[in-house]
Scaffold this active site. Structure first.
Site, short mmCIF file in Angstrom:
data_model
loop_
_atom_site.label_atom_id
_atom_site.label_comp_id
_atom_site.label_asym_id
_atom_site.label_seq_id
_atom_site.Cartn_x
_atom_site.Cartn_y
_atom_site.Cartn_z
CB VAL A 62 116.53 -52.89 81.44
CG1 VAL A 62 115.39 -53.88 81.69
CG2 VAL A 62 116.47 -51.76 82.47
CB CYS A 63 118.69 -55.03 76.91
SG CYS A 63 117.70 -53.65 76.30
#
Length: 214
Positions: free
Chosen positions: A50-51
Site C-alpha cells: 500500500v505504501c
C-alpha cells in the site's frame, strides 16, 4: 496522547531526498522558519504494498499542496540508505522513482515513539528481572499530521496498516483551516472550498441549518 492543538515535537530527524542527500529535518522549524503549513505522513515500511501507492499519490498532488503554501514530508523508520534504494526503484518494480519531497528516516524511532504511533502489539515479561519486553513489528501506523505556520498540529489521524489514505481529504482540511484562519468562521460537516461556513454561536448554527433546508 494527541498533539492536536499543541506544538509539534521539537526533534530533528535524518531525511533523504531523490538526489541522494542525507540531512536533518525538524518539522517544527520547517513550519515556523518557512511560514508554511506541513503535511507529515508516516507509512509502515519501504518496499511494501500500500505504501508506494500513497507516496505516489502525495507526489501527484504536490502542486495542489504547494498552491496551499504547504510542504509535504513523508516518514518511516527505515534508514536513509533504504529510502534512497526505494527512490531509485521504478514503479514497474514497486518503487517510488520520481518522488521529489523529502522522507524522514526515523531509524532510531525517537520521533515515532514521542508521537506514540509505533505498532507495539503485545507486552511480555522477563521472569528473572520483571522487565517489560514490547513485541510487535516496530513500524509505524499510517499516521498523518497537519501542522500550521506556527508549528501547531491542527489535524492528526491514524490508519491501520491495510488502509490507504485519501489525499483529497487533507487538501480539504487544509482549505478548511485556512478559511478559519482568514475569516474567523468555523467549517461545518462536509465543508469544501467555496461552500458556506458559519459563525460559532447559536444564531450562526441556526442560520446554517435553516439554509440547508431551503
Amino acid at each position: 496522547m494527541t498533539f492536536v492543538g499543541k506544538k509539534f515535537p521539537n526533534l530533528s530527524v535524518n531525511a533523504m531526498n531523490d538526489l541522494g542527500d542525507t540531512f536533518k529535518i525538524n518539522i517544527l522549524e520547517e513550519a515556523q522558519k518557512n511560514n508554511k503549513k506541513v503535511v507529515l505522513f508516516w507509512y509502515p515500511k519501504d518496499f511494501t504494498f500500500v505504501c508506494p501507492t500513497e507516496l505516489r499519490a502525495f507526489q501527484a498532488a504536490l502542486g495542489e499542496f504547494e498552491k496551499r503554501n504547504t510542504i509535504v514530508i513523508g516518514a518511516s523508520c527505515d534508514t536513509a540508505e533504504v529510502h534512497f534504494a526505494w527512490l531509485n526503484t521504478s514503479k514497474e518494480n514497486g518503487g517510488i522513482e520520481g518522488v521529489t519531497y523529502p522522507i524522514l528516516a526515523d531509524s532510531n524511532r525517537n520521533l515515532a515513539s514521542t508521537l506514540g504511533i509505533l505498532d507495539i502489539v503485545s507486552e511480555q515479561y522477563d521472569e528473572e528481572t520483571g522487565a517489560v519486553i514490547l513485541e510487535g513489528d516496530n513500524v509505524t501506523y499510517r499516521a498523518t499530521y497537519l501542522i500550521d505556520e506556527q508549528g501547531m498540529v491542527f489535524h492528526e489521524g491514524i490508519n491501520h496498516m491495510p488502509l490507504g489514505r485519501n489525499i483529497n481529504e487533507y487538501l480539504r482540511l487544509i482549505d478548511a483551516y485556512a478559511h478559519v484562519q482568514e475569516n474567523g468562521e468555523v467549517c461545518p460537516a462536509n465543508w469544501e472550498e467555496g461552500k458556506e461556513a458559519m459563525t460559532a454561536n447559536r444564531k450562526g448554527v441556526a442560520e446554517y441549518l435553516t439554509s440547508l433546508a431551503n
